[in-house]
Design an enzyme around this catalytic site. Sequence first.
Site, PDB file in Angstrom:
ATOM      1  N   SER A 161       9.283   1.767   9.327  1.00 32.57           N
ATOM      2  CA  SER A 161       9.839   0.970   8.247  1.00 32.57           C
ATOM      3  C   SER A 161      10.812  -0.074   8.816  1.00 32.57           C
ATOM      4  CB  SER A 161      10.508   1.888   7.214  1.00 32.57           C
ATOM      5  OG  SER A 161      10.756   1.210   6.013  1.00 32.57           O
ATOM      6  N   ASP A 257       0.435   1.478   1.234  1.00 33.96           N
ATOM      7  CA  ASP A 257       1.800   1.012   1.469  1.00 33.96           C
ATOM      8  C   ASP A 257       1.934  -0.441   1.030  1.00 33.96           C
ATOM      9  OD1 ASP A 257       4.344   0.468   2.423  1.00 33.96           O
ATOM     10  OD2 ASP A 257       3.897   0.967   4.506  1.00 33.96           O
ATOM     11  N   HIS A 289       3.811   4.662   2.056  1.00 35.63           N
ATOM     12  CA  HIS A 289       4.821   4.325   3.059  1.00 35.63           C
ATOM     13  C   HIS A 289       5.476   5.581   3.660  1.00 35.63           C
ATOM     14  CE1 HIS A 289       7.530   1.549   5.015  1.00 35.63           C
ATOM     15  NE2 HIS A 289       8.599   2.117   4.490  1.00 35.63           N
TER      16      HIS A 289
END
Length: 315
Positions: A161, A257, A289
């Site tokens: 991320s 995602d 995600h």
Amino acid sequence: MDPPSSDIVVDTPYFRIYSDRRIDRLVGTDTVPAGFDPTTGVTSKDVVVDSDAGVYVRLYLPDTATGSDDSKKLPVLVYFHGGGFVTHSAASPPYQSFLNTLAAKAGLLIVSVNYRLAPEHPLPAGYEDSFRALRWTASGSGDPWLSHHGDLGRIFLAGDSAGGNFVHNIAVMAAASEVPVRIRGAVLLHAGFGGRERIDGETPETVALMEKLWGVVCLEATDGLNDPRINPLAAAAAPSLRNLPCERVLVCAAELDFLRPRNRAYYEALAASWRGGTVEWFESKGKEHVFFLYNPGCGEAVELMDRLVAFFAGN
């Protein structure tokens, strides 16, 4: 008294940021101590890198570490946690579990960086902390685990991320450094990138969210989402994209995602322009995600872990 909702600039299920730069962290504040993990046989400990800035690293050493013989030293992975630039830490429970498993399965000495968070410490503070931790790692002199067990000729970067964003930017900083740091490979897991112009598959809501978030976490960015640190596809980012100082890069994404379009665009741009080695793509079907942090036992998380192990082994 709670601040009025009209003062909220960024509102997500994970954090809220207000116009006066206060933040409510709704996740990512729990921590676990370092120590021995009987399930994996990995031992971890915390080491201060910069006491003034409050930067430390959490080191992970698997029980396969056998001594200071160069032929038996372990590859070193410098890891950057995610959390939207604003939450989580190197001591967050999901990262402790994930990195214990990764260290054991891949035979890695892992250096997990606890960098300063925005909005209290706007970027580039976190980038600078992380690059300092990379230099500290590469010197091999900061801790006996590194000098005795780490193969400093095999340093990797990885992050998820926002931490995947850090991987790109720390590699760029390493290439521009007066004393370049050699990086054997880099892994970007569901990396946090954005851009002013919407790309195929990206929703207007995603662009709007990233624009608001970037405006809060990086105050010095004058080009908004065309800042090369959040948008490696921007024209200003082209030279750094061509010259990443790695031999191999693995870009990982999840099919569902919201960042998947940006991850794919990054992979394609790197494959088209990079003067380095090889770039690889791995996509987890039907997943969202950073699912692997919260459902590590699912089949797709096991497949991803196997792919990471193979990458660090040079396969």
